[in-house]
Design a protein around this motif. Structure first.
Motif, PDB file in Angstrom:
ATOM      1  N   GLY A 117       0.849  -1.180   0.000  1.00  9.78           N
ATOM      2  CA  GLY A 117       0.000   0.000   0.000  1.00  9.78           C
ATOM      3  C   GLY A 117       0.884   1.229   0.000  1.00  9.78           C
ATOM      4  N   MET A 118       0.457   2.253  -0.714  1.00 11.48           N
ATOM      5  CA  MET A 118       1.266   3.472  -0.802  1.00 11.48           C
ATOM      6  C   MET A 118       0.424   4.680  -0.424  1.00 11.48           C
ATOM      7  SD  MET A 118       3.368   2.734  -4.321  1.00 11.48           S
ATOM      8  CE  MET A 118       2.021   2.032  -5.231  1.00 11.48           C
ATOM      9  N   ARG A 119       1.091   5.688   0.113  1.00 11.23           N
ATOM     10  CA  ARG A 119       0.450   6.961   0.421  1.00 11.23           C
ATOM     11  C   ARG A 119       1.308   8.073  -0.151  1.00 11.23           C
ATOM     12  NH1 ARG A 119       0.072   4.460   5.783  1.00 11.23           N
ATOM     13  NH2 ARG A 119      -2.024   3.662   5.990  1.00 11.23           N
ATOM     14  N   THR A 128      -6.197   4.401   3.107  1.00 12.92           N
ATOM     15  CA  THR A 128      -5.882   3.119   2.479  1.00 12.92           C
ATOM     16  C   THR A 128      -5.971   3.214   0.961  1.00 12.92           C
ATOM     17  OG1 THR A 128      -8.177   2.406   2.716  1.00 12.92           O
ATOM     18  CG2 THR A 128      -6.630   1.744   4.452  1.00 12.92           C
ATOM     19  N   SER A 129      -6.153   4.420   0.457  1.00 14.68           N
ATOM     20  CA  SER A 129      -6.149   4.609  -1.003  1.00 14.68           C
ATOM     21  C   SER A 129      -5.048   5.603  -1.350  1.00 14.68           C
ATOM     22  CB  SER A 129      -7.504   5.116  -1.486  1.00 14.68           C
ATOM     23  OG  SER A 129      -7.787   6.380  -0.929  1.00 14.68           O
ATOM     24  N   PHE A 136       5.110   8.706  -0.736  1.00 12.84           N
ATOM     25  CA  PHE A 136       5.636   9.313   0.477  1.00 12.84           C
ATOM     26  C   PHE A 136       5.869   8.262   1.557  1.00 12.84           C
ATOM     27  CE2 PHE A 136       4.509  11.156   4.670  1.00 12.84           C
ATOM     28  CZ  PHE A 136       5.565  12.022   4.806  1.00 12.84           C
ATOM     29  N   ASN A 137       4.993   7.244   1.591  1.00 10.86           N
ATOM     30  CA  ASN A 137       5.080   6.207   2.610  1.00 10.86           C
ATOM     31  C   ASN A 137       4.503   4.904   2.058  1.00 10.86           C
ATOM     32  OD1 ASN A 137       5.606   5.008   5.037  1.00 10.86           O
ATOM     33  ND2 ASN A 137       4.058   6.122   6.196  1.00 10.86           N
ATOM     34  N   TYR A 152      -1.345  -4.197  11.334  1.00 10.86           N
ATOM     35  CA  TYR A 152      -0.004  -4.147  10.759  1.00 10.86           C
ATOM     36  C   TYR A 152       0.120  -3.032   9.730  1.00 10.86           C
ATOM     37  CZ  TYR A 152       1.059  -8.598  12.982  1.00 10.86           C
ATOM     38  OH  TYR A 152       1.288  -9.583  13.904  1.00 10.86           O
ATOM     39  N   SER A 153      -0.982  -2.593   9.164  1.00  8.15           N
ATOM     40  CA  SER A 153      -0.933  -1.511   8.177  1.00  8.15           C
ATOM     41  C   SER A 153      -0.556  -0.179   8.804  1.00  8.15           C
ATOM     42  CB  SER A 153      -2.292  -1.390   7.464  1.00  8.15           C
ATOM     43  OG  SER A 153      -3.317  -1.108   8.398  1.00  8.15           O
TER      44      SER A 153
END
Length: 155
Positions: A117-119, A128-129, A136-137, A152-153
């Motif tokens: 997953g990316m932010r 979460t989208s 960035f993370n 864990y996310s």
């Protein structure tokens, strides 16, 4: 029925007692093994996340220093995808040398894939989208929680 003096073996009661003891011992070992596997996965997850976050930070440092030329609008000097960290980015030099920040995208120990997953820096920290502007993370896509009940996310 008489038993012969030289006949050896276990009685039914002795077998039941032996199997009961084995069942109890194996019943105690299984939860310990599961806890060990979970803690190993948590350790591996933290390592993978740290490795990717360090690579993202190093990419940003290079971009902020102007090594890649003018930054792309909307990225704020963060990489556009994780693949850029592996493929490398050309330096703004006459020889056009490429700088790579990761050898490969690590495998998520909980999902078993290299999809993370990316932010972006413009997304909400708990989102979460992915907005798609930059990376960035990163976070794991698993819905599992640790022993304390934290997802864990959010690591």
């Amino acid at each position: 029925m008489r038993r012969r003096k030289n006949q050896r073996g276990l009685t039914l009661i002795e077998l039941i007692v032996a199997f009961t003891i084995l069942l109890i011992l194996s019943g105690m070992a299984v939860p310990l093994a599961r806890a060990r596997i979970r803690s190993e996965r948590e350790r591996e997850l933290r390592y993978c996340l740290r490795e990717m976050q360090d690579a993202i930070d190093k990419y940003k440092d290079y971009c902020d220093a102007g090594y890649f030329g003018p930054p792309k609008l909307g990225t704020n000097c963060y990489p556009e995808t994780l693949e850029i960290l592996v493929e490398g980015q050309k330096l703004n030099t006459p020889d056009g040398k490429k700088v790579k920040f990761l050898r490969k995208i690590p495998r998520d120990p909980f999902t078993g894939t290299t999809e993370w997953g990316m932010r972006s820096d413009q997304d909400d920290p708990k989102s979460t989208s992915w907005g798609g502007q930059d990376v960035f993370n990163v976070y794991t896509k698993t819905t599992e929680k640790d022993a304390a009940g934290n997802p864990y996310s959010e690591y």
